[in-house]
Write a protein that holds these residues in place. Sequence first.
Motif, PDB file in Angstrom:
ATOM      1  N   UNK A 177      32.433  34.031  28.230  1.00  0.00           N
ATOM      2  CA  UNK A 177      32.880  33.671  29.631  1.00  0.00           C
ATOM      3  C   UNK A 177      32.711  34.986  30.443  1.00  0.00           C
ATOM      4  N   UNK A 178      32.653  34.500  31.810  1.00  0.00           N
ATOM      5  CA  UNK A 178      32.851  35.562  32.930  1.00  0.00           C
ATOM      6  C   UNK A 178      33.993  35.446  33.776  1.00  0.00           C
ATOM      7  N   UNK A 179      34.551  36.637  33.788  1.00  0.00           N
ATOM      8  CA  UNK A 179      35.909  36.963  34.660  1.00  0.00           C
ATOM      9  C   UNK A 179      35.971  37.625  35.801  1.00  0.00           C
ATOM     10  N   UNK A 180      36.561  37.458  36.852  1.00  0.00           N
ATOM     11  CA  UNK A 180      36.735  37.872  38.138  1.00  0.00           C
ATOM     12  C   UNK A 180      38.107  38.376  38.227  1.00  0.00           C
ATOM     13  N   UNK A 181      38.328  39.412  37.698  1.00  0.00           N
ATOM     14  CA  UNK A 181      39.780  39.887  38.049  1.00  0.00           C
ATOM     15  C   UNK A 181      40.399  39.913  39.385  1.00  0.00           C
ATOM     16  N   UNK A 182      39.588  40.353  40.409  1.00  0.00           N
ATOM     17  CA  UNK A 182      40.511  40.531  41.737  1.00  0.00           C
ATOM     18  C   UNK A 182      40.557  39.198  42.251  1.00  0.00           C
ATOM     19  N   UNK A 208      33.369  38.214  28.751  1.00  0.00           N
ATOM     20  CA  UNK A 208      34.396  38.115  27.526  1.00  0.00           C
ATOM     21  C   UNK A 208      33.758  37.192  26.424  1.00  0.00           C
ATOM     22  N   UNK A 209      33.719  38.027  25.180  1.00  0.00           N
ATOM     23  CA  UNK A 209      32.931  37.334  24.197  1.00  0.00           C
ATOM     24  C   UNK A 209      34.001  36.163  23.827  1.00  0.00           C
TER      25      UNK A 209
END
Length: 338
Positions: free
Chosen positions: A190-195, A179-180
């Motif tokens: 940033x880095x997103x783990x949805x689950x 995510x910019x």
Amino acid sequence: MEILNNRKQENEHITEICKDIYRIQIPLNGSSLGTINSYVIRGADRSLLIDTGYRAEPCIETIRSSLSLLGVRPEKTDILLTHFHNDHSGAATDLIHPWRKIYVPAQEYQFFGIGDDPKVYTESRRPRYLKEGLSDEEFEKMMYITLPGSKGPDFFAGQFSPVDDRQTFAAGEYTLTAIHTPGHTPGHMCYWDEAHGLMFTGDHILFDISPNIIPWPGIPNILGLYLYSLQKLQNYPAAIALPGHRQPGSLSARIDEQIRHHKQRLNECESLVKLYPDKTALEITRLLSWKIRRPRGTRGIPLPLLRYAFGECLCHLDYLRFQKKIEQTFSGGFYRYR
Ligand SMILES: [Zn+2]
């Protein structure tokens, strides 16, 4: 999901966050930040390492020994960087296996070629800073005395690959989406783990300290971008935010706090400009209220901190100017605000 905060494991640097995700706290010698958090996502076919620490032996050794204890094999590990700052990226080329890749935010690809020489981006600020109230001597003292003896990764080692907004990375049972989030740096990801509701926030969101926001040549309103990036992350239902320094916390509550902090700061800046028209940014920086621990018997803002305070003040003045709440004039060799 069970989040296992603060359960120390294997060695003193490693904390298990949840199944197959570990934080490695890496000592940053010479930095007031103390440590940086690197995160490992362990998978059978591929592991990911987010951020690395300085290109210095204590950082490299801490990560190598921690990965080895965790059974994470270099030949199966790619490196993901949140942004180009040396404390996050420096050790990347020393740690990467020849078969693997170092993923860097696409908009910061250009900075990696000059990573060995922080002078290049420090010097790009000199022309403006001198017009905002600093003397040449003050610029030298402020910008160079405090530079930690760190180096960027070796760009010419190759293996760098640009990361675009929304690009995904899988490791084990986790899938991270980039995510910019421009603001702290122009290309910050940033880095997103949805689950699992995990947000790796780099230096975009920190707890108990505020991310440093300073002007970037060519970007007229970096604070505006930062506030936009904070609001953007409010849409993600994160169970936990995992920052680049210090301890994790609640994403949503911290975003609210940070937005409040900058709004108060904007109000304070605007009031000071109206109350004391035609001051320079340096003079306004000294009028703003700062929570500072000073050595006994000293007054004012200590030089190492002035660098951050001055940068922050400039960003707030830029934002107010952009909103047409204040004006910038030029007289006596300096920009002044009214
Ligand atoms: Zn940073």
